[in-house]
Design an enzyme around this catalytic site. Structure first.
Site, PDB file in Angstrom:
ATOM      1  N   ILE A 163       0.462  -1.642   0.286  1.00 48.58           N
ATOM      2  CA  ILE A 163      -0.005  -0.197   0.069  1.00 48.58           C
ATOM      3  C   ILE A 163       0.757   1.212  -0.225  1.00 48.58           C
ATOM      4  O   ILE A 163       0.683   2.118  -1.049  1.00 48.58           O
ATOM      5  CB  ILE A 163      -1.069   0.480   0.815  1.00 48.58           C
ATOM      6  CG1 ILE A 163      -2.011  -1.394   1.377  1.00 48.58           C
ATOM      7  CG2 ILE A 163      -1.624   1.410   1.312  1.00 48.58           C
ATOM      8  CD1 ILE A 163      -3.399  -1.331   2.629  1.00 48.58           C
ATOM      9  N   ARG A 167      -4.334   1.228  10.876  1.00 51.04           N
ATOM     10  CA  ARG A 167      -4.528   0.748  11.876  1.00 51.04           C
ATOM     11  C   ARG A 167      -4.868   2.260  13.133  1.00 51.04           C
ATOM     12  O   ARG A 167      -3.931   2.947  12.592  1.00 51.04           O
ATOM     13  CB  ARG A 167      -3.573  -0.157  12.476  1.00 51.04           C
ATOM     14  CG  ARG A 167      -4.000  -1.458  11.972  1.00 51.04           C
ATOM     15  CD  ARG A 167      -5.102  -2.941  11.515  1.00 51.04           C
ATOM     16  NE  ARG A 167      -5.782  -3.431  10.952  1.00 51.04           N
ATOM     17  CZ  ARG A 167      -5.820  -3.326   9.577  1.00 51.04           C
ATOM     18  NH1 ARG A 167      -6.138  -1.477   9.143  1.00 51.04           N
ATOM     19  NH2 ARG A 167      -5.825  -4.562   8.731  1.00 51.04           N
ATOM     20  N   GLU A 176     -12.292   1.823  17.902  1.00 50.93           N
ATOM     21  CA  GLU A 176     -13.456   1.891  16.794  1.00 50.93           C
ATOM     22  C   GLU A 176     -14.525  -0.079  16.637  1.00 50.93           C
ATOM     23  O   GLU A 176     -13.721  -0.480  17.677  1.00 50.93           O
ATOM     24  CB  GLU A 176     -12.536   1.561  15.656  1.00 50.93           C
ATOM     25  CG  GLU A 176     -11.873   0.576  14.496  1.00 50.93           C
ATOM     26  CD  GLU A 176     -11.754   0.982  13.599  1.00 50.93           C
ATOM     27  OE1 GLU A 176     -11.730   0.063  12.645  1.00 50.93           O
ATOM     28  OE2 GLU A 176     -11.192   1.576  13.505  1.00 50.93           O
ATOM     29  N   ASP A 209      -9.398   7.486   8.199  1.00 51.73           N
ATOM     30  CA  ASP A 209     -10.561   6.044   8.221  1.00 51.73           C
ATOM     31  C   ASP A 209     -10.509   5.127   9.118  1.00 51.73           C
ATOM     32  O   ASP A 209     -11.408   4.202   9.177  1.00 51.73           O
ATOM     33  CB  ASP A 209      -9.808   5.406   6.968  1.00 51.73           C
ATOM     34  CG  ASP A 209     -10.475   4.213   6.243  1.00 51.73           C
ATOM     35  OD1 ASP A 209     -12.238   5.086   6.534  1.00 51.73           O
ATOM     36  OD2 ASP A 209     -10.435   3.274   5.383  1.00 51.73           O
ATOM     37  N   HIS A 231     -13.449   3.462   8.225  1.00 53.24           N
ATOM     38  CA  HIS A 231     -12.573   2.063   8.334  1.00 53.24           C
ATOM     39  C   HIS A 231     -13.339   1.394   6.764  1.00 53.24           C
ATOM     40  O   HIS A 231     -13.149   0.141   6.301  1.00 53.24           O
ATOM     41  CB  HIS A 231     -12.719   0.638   9.275  1.00 53.24           C
ATOM     42  CG  HIS A 231     -11.507   0.299   8.704  1.00 53.24           C
ATOM     43  ND1 HIS A 231     -11.582  -0.266  10.048  1.00 53.24           N
ATOM     44  CD2 HIS A 231     -10.736  -0.269   8.328  1.00 53.24           C
ATOM     45  CE1 HIS A 231     -10.610  -0.513   9.703  1.00 53.24           C
ATOM     46  NE2 HIS A 231     -10.019  -1.257   8.630  1.00 53.24           N
ATOM     47  N   GLY A 268     -11.414   2.002   3.994  1.00 54.04           N
ATOM     48  CA  GLY A 268     -10.300   1.583   2.356  1.00 54.04           C
ATOM     49  C   GLY A 268     -10.330   0.847   1.971  1.00 54.04           C
ATOM     50  O   GLY A 268      -9.620   0.483   0.356  1.00 54.04           O
ATOM     51  N   ALA A 269     -11.044  -0.632   2.383  1.00 51.18           N
ATOM     52  CA  ALA A 269     -10.786  -1.548   1.519  1.00 51.18           C
ATOM     53  C   ALA A 269     -12.248  -2.011   0.910  1.00 51.18           C
ATOM     54  O   ALA A 269     -12.164  -2.878   0.327  1.00 51.18           O
ATOM     55  CB  ALA A 269     -10.222  -2.952   2.452  1.00 51.18           C
TER      56      ALA A 269
END
Length: 286
Positions: free
Chosen positions: A150, A231, A259, A254, A281, A283-284
């Site tokens: 990434i 993370r 969380e 994100d 969250h 991102g993916a």
């Protein structure tokens, strides 16, 4: 084979599992607290963001495999899975481009204050004078913490925006500078000092917990941009809030400490959300 899918997966992924002979139970809205009641005699558990706790593993009578449909496995109780002889697998690399794209989106959103500007417009307030003050990204220096797949993808995208790129990573050496077109930094603090914008791409571990802390933020330039799509526990949230207030950092997030572990939940840190360009969250999630 009985498979419990406890997060949202694409239709094609579910069809592939059925083609392989899987008998699927798809419950994408389960929370970590709900999961123990539904694991039953499933042999395979597939999750994305939902945490797999020791309680879930203890409640499983036939579980042999837990699959995290993502890169990290920090949301799974590996110690308990290992004790029970349950194999844990992940899918590294599959979400690389999606995270790269969101990282660049948050970088631009933080610089141009897109979310705040949109919020004002939706409230009927036109404030071009305020929101026309962005620096832009071309010619500025992006610092990357972590040069895995990434991090390297972000570097490539940043070069496309005509940014200069520097980085620190345990795997990055001075000899790789020319090959990657990335300036070598000896430490995260050196990145913080030199960069106009910083983006973090580290796995969660004991070594990386709060690696981005008050000492790191104190070295960042006033008004710099900070983005985290890796993370939440890599960043000390208290130190981040202080840096936003004291150094006027522009921040895109994100991921967050503590969380929620499921797809739909309350989010407690509304103070942090109000200070940043933020997403839950995702991102993916393309």
């Amino acid at each position: 084979m009985k498979i419990l899918v406890a997060d949202k997966l694409s239709v094609s992924a579910l069809q592939s599992l059925e083609t392989l002979g899987g008998k699927l139970t798809v419950l994408p809205d389960l929370t970590a607290e709900d999961l123990p009641q539904h694991i039953a005699d499933n042999e395979v558990l597939i999750v994305r963001s939902t945490r797999v706790t020791s309680e879930t593993i203890a409640a499983a009578s036939a579980l042999a495999l837990i699959i995290r449909a993502g890169a990290g496995v920090n949301t799974i109780d590996l110690k308990e899975a290992s004790r029970r002889g349950i194999y844990v697998a992940n899918c590294p690399g599959e979400n690389t481009q999606a995270v790269v794209e969101l990282t660049m989106g948050l970088l631009i959103a933080a610089d141009r204050r897109i979310i705040d500007a949109a919020h004002d417009l939706r409230a009927g307030k036109w404030n071009k004078k305020e929101y026309g003050k962005a620096h832009g990204l071309a010619g500025r220096t992006l610092g990357i913490i972590g040069l895995g797949a990434i991090g390297r993808g972000v570097a490539l995208a940043a070069h496309g925006l005509k940014m200069n790129v520097i980085a620190w990573s345990r795997s990055f050496t001075p000899e790789m500078e020319v090959e990657l077109g990335i300036g070598y930094c000896e430490s995260p603090k050196e990145v913080a000092k030199k960069a106009d914008a910083v983006t973090v791409h580290l796995a969660s571990s004991a070594e990386t917990k709060h690696l981005i802390n008050e000492a790191f933020f104190s070295r960042m330039k006033d008004g710099a941009i900070f983005v985290n799509t890796s993370r939440g526990d890599v960043v000390d949230t208290t130190a981040l809030k202080k840096a936003i207030r004291d150094k006027k950092l522009k921040v895109g997030l994100d991921v967050y400490e503590g969380e929620p572990g499921g797809g739909v939940a309350d989010f407690a840190d509304t103070e942090l959300a109000a200070m940043t360009a933020c997403t839950p969250h995702i991102g993916a999630s393309t």
